[in-house]
Scaffold this motif. Structure first.
Motif, PDB file in Angstrom:
ATOM      1  N   ALA A  12      65.575  67.405 -69.548  1.00  0.00           N
ATOM      2  CA  ALA A  12      66.093  67.409 -70.917  1.00  0.00           C
ATOM      3  C   ALA A  12      65.310  68.403 -71.751  1.00  0.00           C
ATOM      4  CB  ALA A  12      65.972  66.013 -71.529  1.00  0.00           C
ATOM      5  N   GLU A  13      65.998  69.114 -72.600  1.00  0.00           N
ATOM      6  CA  GLU A  13      65.374  70.047 -73.525  1.00  0.00           C
ATOM      7  C   GLU A  13      65.623  69.559 -74.939  1.00  0.00           C
ATOM      8  OE1 GLU A  13      63.490  72.585 -72.939  1.00  0.00           O
ATOM      9  OE2 GLU A  13      63.651  72.424 -70.764  1.00  0.00           O
ATOM     10  N   GLU A  14      64.616  69.647 -75.777  1.00  0.00           N
ATOM     11  CA  GLU A  14      64.716  69.088 -77.120  1.00  0.00           C
ATOM     12  C   GLU A  14      65.868  69.686 -77.907  1.00  0.00           C
ATOM     13  OE1 GLU A  14      61.847  68.073 -80.934  1.00  0.00           O
ATOM     14  OE2 GLU A  14      61.100  69.281 -79.292  1.00  0.00           O
ATOM     15  N   ASP A  15      66.131  70.972 -77.724  1.00  0.00           N
ATOM     16  CA  ASP A  15      67.193  71.611 -78.490  1.00  0.00           C
ATOM     17  C   ASP A  15      68.565  71.037 -78.158  1.00  0.00           C
ATOM     18  OD1 ASP A  15      65.371  73.178 -79.740  1.00  0.00           O
ATOM     19  OD2 ASP A  15      65.684  74.935 -78.474  1.00  0.00           O
ATOM     20  N   ASN A  16      68.696  70.454 -76.984  1.00  0.00           N
ATOM     21  CA  ASN A  16      69.986  69.916 -76.571  1.00  0.00           C
ATOM     22  C   ASN A  16      70.138  68.439 -76.885  1.00  0.00           C
ATOM     23  OD1 ASN A  16      70.750  72.396 -75.488  1.00  0.00           O
ATOM     24  ND2 ASN A  16      69.726  71.970 -73.554  1.00  0.00           N
ATOM     25  N   LEU A  17      69.098  67.819 -77.429  1.00  0.00           N
ATOM     26  CA  LEU A  17      69.169  66.389 -77.716  1.00  0.00           C
ATOM     27  C   LEU A  17      69.921  66.150 -79.023  1.00  0.00           C
ATOM     28  CD1 LEU A  17      65.562  65.345 -76.709  1.00  0.00           C
ATOM     29  CD2 LEU A  17      67.658  65.043 -75.406  1.00  0.00           C
ATOM     30  N   PRO A  18      70.708  65.069 -79.086  1.00  0.00           N
ATOM     31  CA  PRO A  18      71.590  64.873 -80.234  1.00  0.00           C
ATOM     32  C   PRO A  18      70.927  64.201 -81.426  1.00  0.00           C
ATOM     33  CG  PRO A  18      71.975  63.154 -78.633  1.00  0.00           C
ATOM     34  CD  PRO A  18      70.942  64.075 -78.032  1.00  0.00           C
ATOM     35  N   ALA A  44      69.430  68.035 -92.434  1.00  0.00           N
ATOM     36  CA  ALA A  44      70.203  69.027 -93.184  1.00  0.00           C
ATOM     37  C   ALA A  44      70.081  70.413 -92.541  1.00  0.00           C
ATOM     38  CB  ALA A  44      69.732  69.066 -94.635  1.00  0.00           C
ATOM     39  N   ASN A  45      68.873  70.803 -92.182  1.00  0.00           N
ATOM     40  CA  ASN A  45      68.676  72.105 -91.538  1.00  0.00           C
ATOM     41  C   ASN A  45      69.304  72.143 -90.145  1.00  0.00           C
ATOM     42  OD1 ASN A  45      67.196  73.669 -93.502  1.00  0.00           O
ATOM     43  ND2 ASN A  45      65.485  72.267 -93.194  1.00  0.00           N
ATOM     44  N   HIS A  46      69.283  71.010 -89.465  1.00  0.00           N
ATOM     45  CA  HIS A  46      69.942  70.915 -88.153  1.00  0.00           C
ATOM     46  C   HIS A  46      71.436  71.192 -88.293  1.00  0.00           C
ATOM     47  CE1 HIS A  46      71.169  69.353 -84.244  1.00  0.00           C
ATOM     48  NE2 HIS A  46      71.988  68.518 -84.860  1.00  0.00           N
ATOM     49  N   PHE A  47      72.069  70.602 -89.306  1.00  0.00           N
ATOM     50  CA  PHE A  47      73.506  70.801 -89.496  1.00  0.00           C
ATOM     51  C   PHE A  47      73.816  72.233 -89.951  1.00  0.00           C
ATOM     52  CE2 PHE A  47      73.612  66.018 -90.276  1.00  0.00           C
ATOM     53  CZ  PHE A  47      74.006  65.757 -88.976  1.00  0.00           C
ATOM     54  N   LEU A  48      72.918  72.831 -90.735  1.00  0.00           N
ATOM     55  CA  LEU A  48      73.104  74.239 -91.111  1.00  0.00           C
ATOM     56  C   LEU A  48      73.095  75.138 -89.877  1.00  0.00           C
ATOM     57  CD1 LEU A  48      70.854  74.535 -94.306  1.00  0.00           C
ATOM     58  CD2 LEU A  48      73.351  74.725 -94.212  1.00  0.00           C
ATOM     59  N   ASN A  49      72.144  74.884 -88.978  1.00  0.00           N
ATOM     60  CA  ASN A  49      72.062  75.676 -87.749  1.00  0.00           C
ATOM     61  C   ASN A  49      73.263  75.421 -86.850  1.00  0.00           C
ATOM     62  OD1 ASN A  49      69.593  76.778 -88.498  1.00  0.00           O
ATOM     63  ND2 ASN A  49      68.419  75.150 -87.533  1.00  0.00           N
ATOM     64  N   LEU A  50      73.707  74.167 -86.815  1.00  0.00           N
ATOM     65  CA  LEU A  50      74.858  73.807 -85.997  1.00  0.00           C
ATOM     66  C   LEU A  50      76.111  74.513 -86.509  1.00  0.00           C
ATOM     67  CD1 LEU A  50      75.615  71.978 -83.594  1.00  0.00           C
ATOM     68  CD2 LEU A  50      76.175  70.189 -85.241  1.00  0.00           C
ATOM     69  N   ALA A  51      76.272  74.529 -87.828  1.00  0.00           N
ATOM     70  CA  ALA A  51      77.430  75.208 -88.426  1.00  0.00           C
ATOM     71  C   ALA A  51      77.423  76.694 -88.079  1.00  0.00           C
ATOM     72  CB  ALA A  51      77.426  75.008 -89.940  1.00  0.00           C
ATOM     73  N   ALA A  52      76.240  77.289 -88.098  1.00  0.00           N
ATOM     74  CA  ALA A  52      76.136  78.717 -87.789  1.00  0.00           C
ATOM     75  C   ALA A  52      76.524  79.006 -86.340  1.00  0.00           C
ATOM     76  CB  ALA A  52      74.714  79.217 -88.059  1.00  0.00           C
ATOM     77  N   THR A  53      76.135  78.109 -85.422  1.00  0.00           N
ATOM     78  CA  THR A  53      76.501  78.315 -84.015  1.00  0.00           C
ATOM     79  C   THR A  53      77.994  78.134 -83.786  1.00  0.00           C
ATOM     80  OG1 THR A  53      76.137  75.989 -83.398  1.00  0.00           O
ATOM     81  CG2 THR A  53      74.239  77.479 -83.272  1.00  0.00           C
ATOM     82  N   LEU A  88      76.258  63.178 -94.794  1.00  0.00           N
ATOM     83  CA  LEU A  88      75.368  64.331 -94.942  1.00  0.00           C
ATOM     84  C   LEU A  88      75.930  65.534 -94.193  1.00  0.00           C
ATOM     85  CD1 LEU A  88      72.717  65.714 -95.749  1.00  0.00           C
ATOM     86  CD2 LEU A  88      71.653  64.679 -93.729  1.00  0.00           C
ATOM     87  N   LYS A  89      76.394  65.322 -92.958  1.00  0.00           N
ATOM     88  CA  LYS A  89      76.946  66.428 -92.179  1.00  0.00           C
ATOM     89  C   LYS A  89      78.161  67.028 -92.876  1.00  0.00           C
ATOM     90  CE  LYS A  89      78.833  67.699 -87.677  1.00  0.00           C
ATOM     91  NZ  LYS A  89      79.211  67.253 -86.312  1.00  0.00           N
ATOM     92  N   ASN A  90      79.060  66.170 -93.365  1.00  0.00           N
ATOM     93  CA  ASN A  90      80.251  66.665 -94.046  1.00  0.00           C
ATOM     94  C   ASN A  90      79.889  67.473 -95.285  1.00  0.00           C
ATOM     95  OD1 ASN A  90      81.832  65.466 -92.120  1.00  0.00           O
ATOM     96  ND2 ASN A  90      82.385  63.694 -93.357  1.00  0.00           N
ATOM     97  N   LEU A  91      78.882  66.991 -96.033  1.00  0.00           N
ATOM     98  CA  LEU A  91      78.466  67.715 -97.238  1.00  0.00           C
ATOM     99  C   LEU A  91      77.904  69.090 -96.876  1.00  0.00           C
ATOM    100  CD1 LEU A  91      76.769  66.554-100.409  1.00  0.00           C
ATOM    101  CD2 LEU A  91      75.553  68.237 -99.045  1.00  0.00           C
ATOM    102  N   ILE A  92      77.065  69.147 -95.836  1.00  0.00           N
ATOM    103  CA  ILE A  92      76.477  70.421 -95.429  1.00  0.00           C
ATOM    104  C   ILE A  92      77.572  71.406 -95.014  1.00  0.00           C
ATOM    105  CG2 ILE A  92      75.042  71.564 -93.704  1.00  0.00           C
ATOM    106  CD1 ILE A  92      73.445  70.078 -95.839  1.00  0.00           C
ATOM    107  N   TYR A  93      78.537  70.936 -94.228  1.00  0.00           N
ATOM    108  CA  TYR A  93      79.614  71.821 -93.781  1.00  0.00           C
ATOM    109  C   TYR A  93      80.469  72.276 -94.966  1.00  0.00           C
ATOM    110  CZ  TYR A  93      78.994  71.582 -88.731  1.00  0.00           C
ATOM    111  OH  TYR A  93      78.531  71.741 -87.454  1.00  0.00           O
ATOM    112  N   ARG A  94      80.690  71.376 -95.916  1.00  0.00           N
ATOM    113  CA  ARG A  94      81.475  71.757 -97.088  1.00  0.00           C
ATOM    114  C   ARG A  94      80.728  72.799 -97.922  1.00  0.00           C
ATOM    115  NH1 ARG A  94      84.213  67.509-101.407  1.00  0.00           N
ATOM    116  NH2 ARG A  94      85.308  69.056-102.656  1.00  0.00           N
ATOM    117  N   LEU A  95      79.409  72.647 -98.033  1.00  0.00           N
ATOM    118  CA  LEU A  95      78.597  73.632 -98.736  1.00  0.00           C
ATOM    119  C   LEU A  95      78.690  74.994 -98.054  1.00  0.00           C
ATOM    120  CD1 LEU A  95      75.310  71.681 -99.566  1.00  0.00           C
ATOM    121  CD2 LEU A  95      76.767  72.846-101.233  1.00  0.00           C
ATOM    122  N   VAL A  96      78.583  74.970 -96.731  1.00  0.00           N
ATOM    123  CA  VAL A  96      78.616  76.219 -95.972  1.00  0.00           C
ATOM    124  C   VAL A  96      79.939  76.958 -96.181  1.00  0.00           C
ATOM    125  CG1 VAL A  96      78.713  77.161 -93.628  1.00  0.00           C
ATOM    126  CG2 VAL A  96      76.951  75.494 -94.227  1.00  0.00           C
TER     127      VAL A  96
END
Length: 472
Positions: A131-137, A320-329, A357-365
């Motif tokens: 397991a790699e930390e970046d792939n953990l949910p 919040a930063n996790h969701f920002l990075n996720l949105a970018a990918t 929180l995720k929905n808000l971050i995506y809406r902001l993006v």
């Protein structure tokens, strides 16, 4: 009787002193060191009954070589302590065959109890996994989440039934996926079914499958979710919404370890793990006669309670930063939150928890023009969480439209008893077409707007013969 001898590897002198003092007070002999090299030199004597080790040892990783320690002495129990309090640390500790993992700061009494248990005769080692930390949910280092990580790590090498409890939006399915993807059944399928989304009359056929002609509309045989999950994990979400007749059959399946399809005679042996989840108070449902007490005890072998986001506010900046990075990918614009913006998010109540929180971050993006997301941009969305227009009866225009649509379907339905399916068909196709149009045919962006997996969107587009290219 000879004293039990413990080796402690800890470079923090104050922590080392506390542990050594407690071990000696409990009648044990203790040696201590601060480096991996000293650890290996001392372990070569073969005199130790237990190893206690920190993860961060200066520039060294105390976990990196523990597999080699275990390979050399499989019977040596190991207790891991760490200030790196992530799911990845708990998982890596489990991977080494550690008896127990304690995130710092830990309870000294709990550590001492684990020491006493660890020096008793032990059984076999643990299964290996990668397991790699970046792939953990799961994201967050709050004390509440550290306990969740510890529970997940304890479940990876067995098939005990798990009941995940928590409010809507706290990430119950993510925990179920982590248990599956990191455990010994990771090569098998992960099948999730939302009990609240299945019409009551179809639940048994959905779960257990059916034979051709078992009921009206069963034009062919079909495997149920239990069969689809063979060799893997079956996740029963919102199990509190399961009707009593289906609960009875589920209990029988869990007790016997086998099922029969609806209308079938062949017995099918089960080979899977059951993980269930609910946001309801099961004890209250039992009192109300809406949930079987014996089924509750069958699925609640290991409970995991997920904290609401308001109780883990320290994790909000990381999430919040996790969701920002996720949105970018996923092809959305790269955005950054200001410190003031993060502070505002941390103060918010989050009734919808992580999902909100995720929905808000995506809406902001999607909506914010600036690359830097300020306190002002966040405040605008928090003050206007939705754009629905409320009519004089307290209903949204959307709800009024849906009622009108259902009324027309009922007029034309006659006796085909397919209102639910027809309503979905009437709604899904235009919804998919419109979202694709707004996303300019970009399936990643469309899936994000819909809040569904990209593979799910592809299946829907194929089902309705929708060509994304026509939306560009």
């Amino acid at each position: 009787m000879a004293k039990q001898t413990i080796l402690l590897v800890e470079d923090d002198l104050s922590v080392s002193h506390i542990i050594v003092t407690a071990l000696k007070a409990d009648g044990m002999a203790v040696d201590s060191c601060k480096t991996v090299a000293d650890r290996d030199s001392l372990l070569a004597s073969g005199k130790y009954d237990l190893l206690i080790t920190d993860v961060g040892l200066g520039e060294e990783d105390g976990l990196a070589t523990l597999k080699a320690v275990k390979a050399h002495d499989p019977d040596l129990p190991i207790i891991v302590i760490s200030a790196q309090n992530t799911l990845n640390t708990a998982v890596r500790a489990s991977e080494t065959g550690a008896f127990e993992y304690f995130p710092k700061p830990f309870d000294l009494d709990e550590l001492m109890e684990a020491v006493r248990q660890a020096i008793k005769p032990r059984g076999e080692g643990v299964a290996d996994f990668d397991a790699e930390e970046d792939n953990l949910p799961l994201v967050g280092r709050s004390p509440a989440m550290q306990e969740v990580y510890r529970m997940i790590a304890r479940l990876l090498r067995n098939d005990l039934s798990v009941l995940i409890l928590g409010e809507s939006g706290t990430g119950k399915e993510l925990v179920a996926e982590a248990i599956h993807n990191l455990g010994h059944r990771k090569s098998g399928p992960f099948i999730a079914v939302n009990m609240a989304a299945i019409p009551t009359e179809l639940i048994e056929a959905e779960l257990f499958g059916h034979e051709k002609g078992a009921f009206t509309g069963a034009v062919s045989s079909a495997a149920g979710k239990f069969e689809q999950a063979q060799g893997g994990t079956l996740f029963l979400d919102e199990i509190g919404d399961m009707p009593m007749h289906a609960q009875t059959r589920l209990l029988r399946a869990l007790q016997s370890g086998e099922i029969n399809r609806v209308g079938g005679r062949e017995t099918i042996k089960l080979d899977l793990r059951i993980v269930a989840a609910t946001n309801q108070n099961i004890a209250r449902l039992i009192e109300q006669g809406k949930f079987r007490e014996d089924l509750y005890y069958r699925i609640n072998v290991v409970p995991i309670e997920l904290p609401p986001l308001r109780d883990r506010a320290s994790d909000i900046p990381a999430l919040a930063n996790h969701f920002l990075n996720l949105a970018a990918t996923e092809g959305l614009p790269k955005k950054v939150l200001t410190e003031e913006g993060l502070e505002m998010l941390s103060r918010h109540g989050w009734r919808g928890n992580i999902r909100e929180l995720k929905n808000l971050i995506y809406r902001l993006v999607v909506t914010a023009r600036e690359e830097t997301l300020s306190e002002t941009a966040i405040k605008q969305i928090l003050q206007n969480p939705h754009d629905d227009v409320i009519d004089q009866n307290g209903e949204t225009d959307f709800a009024t439209h849906v009622k009108s649509m259902v009324g027309k379907l009922l007029i034309n339905a006659k006796d085909d008893n397919r209102l639910y399916i027809r309503a979905l068909e009437e709604f899904e196709r235009p919804m998919l077409e419109e979202v694709l149009r707004r996303a300019s045919g970009n399936q990643i962006r469309a899936a994000t707007m819909l809040g569904i997996n990209r593979n799910t969107l592809r299946k829907k587009l194929t089902e309705y013969a929708i060509d994304p290219a026509h939306s560009r």
